[in-house]
Design an enzyme around this catalytic site. Sequence first.
Site, PDB file in Angstrom:
ATOM      1  N   PRO A  17       0.817  -1.217   0.000  1.00 30.68           N
ATOM      2  CA  PRO A  17       0.000   0.000   0.000  1.00 30.68           C
ATOM      3  C   PRO A  17       0.845   1.259   0.000  1.00 30.68           C
ATOM      4  O   PRO A  17       1.841   1.364   0.714  1.00 30.68           O
ATOM      5  CB  PRO A  17      -0.808  -0.134   1.299  1.00 30.68           C
ATOM      6  CG  PRO A  17      -0.978  -1.606   1.447  1.00 30.68           C
ATOM      7  CD  PRO A  17       0.319  -2.202   0.969  1.00 30.68           C
ATOM      8  N   CYS A  18       0.417   2.223  -0.822  1.00 33.16           N
ATOM      9  CA  CYS A  18       1.290   3.347  -1.156  1.00 33.16           C
ATOM     10  C   CYS A  18       0.936   4.644  -0.458  1.00 33.16           C
ATOM     11  O   CYS A  18       1.581   5.658  -0.694  1.00 33.16           O
ATOM     12  CB  CYS A  18       1.239   3.578  -2.668  1.00 33.16           C
ATOM     13  SG  CYS A  18      -0.422   4.028  -3.266  1.00 33.16           S
ATOM     14  N   GLN A  19      -0.078   4.667   0.429  1.00 35.78           N
ATOM     15  CA  GLN A  19      -0.511   5.957   0.967  1.00 35.78           C
ATOM     16  C   GLN A  19       0.616   6.692   1.694  1.00 35.78           C
ATOM     17  O   GLN A  19       0.715   7.905   1.646  1.00 35.78           O
ATOM     18  CB  GLN A  19      -1.700   5.755   1.918  1.00 35.78           C
ATOM     19  CG  GLN A  19      -2.982   5.375   1.213  1.00 35.78           C
ATOM     20  CD  GLN A  19      -3.129   3.878   1.021  1.00 35.78           C
ATOM     21  OE1 GLN A  19      -2.162   3.119   1.106  1.00 35.78           O
ATOM     22  NE2 GLN A  19      -4.342   3.434   0.759  1.00 35.78           N
ATOM     23  N   PHE A  72       3.676   6.651   0.917  1.00 35.54           N
ATOM     24  CA  PHE A  72       4.694   7.097  -0.042  1.00 35.54           C
ATOM     25  C   PHE A  72       4.159   8.170  -0.993  1.00 35.54           C
ATOM     26  O   PHE A  72       4.927   8.837  -1.668  1.00 35.54           O
ATOM     27  CB  PHE A  72       5.170   5.924  -0.915  1.00 35.54           C
ATOM     28  CG  PHE A  72       5.644   4.731  -0.139  1.00 35.54           C
ATOM     29  CD1 PHE A  72       6.577   4.857   0.861  1.00 35.54           C
ATOM     30  CD2 PHE A  72       5.145   3.469  -0.421  1.00 35.54           C
ATOM     31  CE1 PHE A  72       7.031   3.750   1.559  1.00 35.54           C
ATOM     32  CE2 PHE A  72       5.591   2.356   0.266  1.00 35.54           C
ATOM     33  CZ  PHE A  72       6.531   2.501   1.270  1.00 35.54           C
TER      34      PHE A  72
END
Length: 440
Positions: free
Chosen positions: A95-97, A99
């Site tokens: 999950p990229c939130q 970054f």
Amino acid sequence: MAYAIDLFCGAGGMSEGIIQAGFHILFSNDINPDVQRTYRNRHEQLGLHQGVNTYFHQGDIKELNGDMIRQAISHLEIFRNREIPEIDAVFGGPPCQGFSRAGRRNPNDPRNMLFREYLRVIHEVSPKYVVLENVTGFVDTKFYGFKGVTGHQYKDGEFVLDILRNEFRMIGYQTLEPQILNAAHYGVPQRRNRIIVIAYRADMAAPSYPKQIYTEDNVLTITDAISDLIRDKKIHDQVHVKDTEFQVISKAGRTPDTNGNVISSKGKIYNNEISRHQQIITERFSLFREGEDGAGLKKRVMSEGIDISCSPALIKHCVEKMGMGAEDVMKLFQSGNVTRENADILLTKKNIRTRLDRTKPSATVMTIADDYISPFEPRTFTVRELARMQSFDDSFEFLGKRTTGGLRRRVEVPQYSQVGNAVPPLLAKAVAAEIIKVLV
């Protein structure tokens, strides 16, 4: 047969591309029950049956380990009385939130640590190849207090890419130089930049990154993707001459089932419900020019003026808020001599909303439905329209709530979020096909 694992699989965008490239997915994982419904429904459609020839584990990746994965695979019916195969590739996008440049970037976001769990599972499974996908903000993110899977303690402020490559080296993998790929260059009618990291076990041949299929001169546009889905018959007849090749293939299907047959939508268009906007919202949407965002529209209203004579709900709203007569309100906005306060009354203070340009690829598809306005009609896009712009087949049905809001967004993953969070299948296919080449 090439065998793959898909971690953080979401609704299945990466999996679609992996399958299209020629992999059989033996094991997949995601924590959310909403995406599980969509993912398993699609895989049943493709002949991938739970416990028979694939296994989906719903749960936190922290609970997973190599032994659990091998045990789940060994219990599949296709391997009854047979030795389980070596895993050819693990794919995943933690999950990229934490970054993302699109929101708050918190170096201590606990979701960043899922990156470590991904590496741990890879270390325990020891596949031949690894693909990691993430947002471009991943490139310049720094970690603090990060401890690697082999126990190595990193200095505070080290870049995540340097940590990643060192971690791979310490568990026996070499990495290609990470690259940022634009989905539009691989047949996706959307500008979506993603960083891709490919690692390969020391005893395996080095793969390559996929070469661009499309250039800036011939990328697919929003019109190429969804002109056949325009609801207003008059506008449809003006814009849509005949189905484009992209539309034809979207309906016929790209992803093969276990027998090698693609799944046609058979004329049914799933997830194509239009949001019912209030009249004042529709009138606001109509004021946008194609390619214009809220800030640009506001600037135009304040400098050039705008004709709102065909917007009765907006006129009424401004009359009530500004204490002026209807004729005076229309004249004021026509004049261009408008204060920011009055422009905010007309348009609201939200500046991020954009009306997309039909002659260009879509901007990056997001999880919130009301950030973009259709170039063809004064409304937001349907789930299906956004899925087309992500390169999902029309036969791929998204299940669960269509949208959600407030605190529920922290736990629920509705259809719009399932689409927006996905890896575009055609981008995933391009990357996975390069792994297939070196496996043959």
